[in-house]
Design a protein around this motif. Sequence first.
Motif, PDB file in Angstrom:
ATOM      1  N   ASP A  32      30.130 -54.033 -79.370  1.00 54.66           N
ATOM      2  CA  ASP A  32      30.549 -53.052 -80.326  1.00 54.66           C
ATOM      3  C   ASP A  32      30.506 -53.835 -81.905  1.00 54.66           C
ATOM      4  O   ASP A  32      30.064 -53.120 -82.877  1.00 54.66           O
ATOM      5  N   ASN A  85      28.981 -49.379 -74.549  1.00 54.32           N
ATOM      6  CA  ASN A  85      27.993 -50.084 -75.422  1.00 54.32           C
ATOM      7  C   ASN A  85      26.757 -50.087 -74.480  1.00 54.32           C
ATOM      8  O   ASN A  85      25.806 -50.903 -74.840  1.00 54.32           O
ATOM      9  N   HIS A 200      25.861 -44.752 -81.364  1.00 53.59           N
ATOM     10  CA  HIS A 200      26.413 -45.648 -80.474  1.00 53.59           C
ATOM     11  C   HIS A 200      25.964 -47.169 -80.839  1.00 53.59           C
ATOM     12  O   HIS A 200      24.659 -47.110 -81.394  1.00 53.59           O
ATOM     13  N   ARG A 351      34.501 -45.358 -77.927  1.00 49.59           N
ATOM     14  CA  ARG A 351      33.255 -45.864 -77.424  1.00 49.59           C
ATOM     15  C   ARG A 351      32.288 -45.121 -76.466  1.00 49.59           C
ATOM     16  O   ARG A 351      31.144 -44.701 -76.769  1.00 49.59           O
TER      17      ARG A 351
END
Length: 389
Positions: A32, A85, A200, A351
């Motif tokens: 990330d 992720n 993302h 996330r």
Amino acid sequence: MDLELSVREKELAAKGRDFCDQVLVPLELIADEHGEVPMERRAAIRQAVRDWGLAGINHSKENGGLGLTMVEQTVIEEQLGRVTNGLWSCVWRPPVSLKFGTAAQKRDYLQPSCHGERRGCFAITEPNAGSDPRQVETTAVRKGDRWLLNGEKWFVTSYNASDFIIVHAHVDNDPNKPTLFLVDKPAKGMTHLRSPKFMHNFAFDHAELRFENVEVPADRMLGDVGQGLELTKDWFVEARLQIASHALGAAIRAAEIANDYATNRVQFGKPIRDFQAIEFMLADMAVEIFAAKSMLYRVAWEIDRKIDRKLIHGRASALKLFCSEMAGRVIDKALQILGGRGYMRESPLERLYRDIRVDRIWEGTSEIQRLVVAGQIRKRGFDVYSGWE
């Protein structure tokens, strides 16, 4: 009808979860922060996939894979979906269309891809062609013993982790002749335009490419002229099951986090799960997960039973539609239960919230899935979805 997982299937599920927790989850914040998996970590991750026995889970042993059934693949993919992720992409699944290649293509592309020695990405979407592949403008023209490719591709996922590209082009600019070509990197005339940033962060990139008179040997055509869309449909079915599996895994992780938090978070003198507003959210999340999981494993089971290919295509669309939208609802509720803590970047829920949104877009938008489902009902009747076969 036996709905119990076999001992082997339970073992594979446990392996998938352990690999996710021990190998992938520690990489979440790193990916990330960097926007993707740093280059210097990729070789070690590939070796970990091999060491854990997860290389090539979607291909036959004959072609270098593990020879797993669709249910066996699904129990693994569900667990991998818990990671954020897009790190599940580290466990490679060579494109399903490669199994239709020649013996030489399987030797040079499919088998080494199963072993993690090569990796391919898929280039179909273009500036003017997304949901409608007939609008593809990339052309392939035969010139002696070679093909010349010209065009531009967008959203080529995992380009910077791949050493070859499967390019969807129209032979002689004829939309009735969609055809696939294997293009090795680097290729003269192929330009990497950019890898844009998205909502993302993902394990690898999503590139934009330009092809200008890129020469491809005749023996690098995958399948026959005009067969590209059919081979792509097979890939879509597998990809949609994979997305559904990942969406389910993500939803379960979010629900588990929310359930634990609601049990331990005390406000007004009692755990917040004792408030009906929270309790009903947890109940709704559980029901949605229960329905999605039942649907997912039914479709995987039907693929293993080799029921009608067109029927599977229609049910895979319904599955992808439901699971991707279900995960969005579940994760949204989970984040709401955690409040400000769920909204922090360090939280898996934040996330997951960003990650899951794309599942309603790629490999066919929710609207395209609804068109497929409606088309199946029109052609075959409602029993496609209300019956068993």
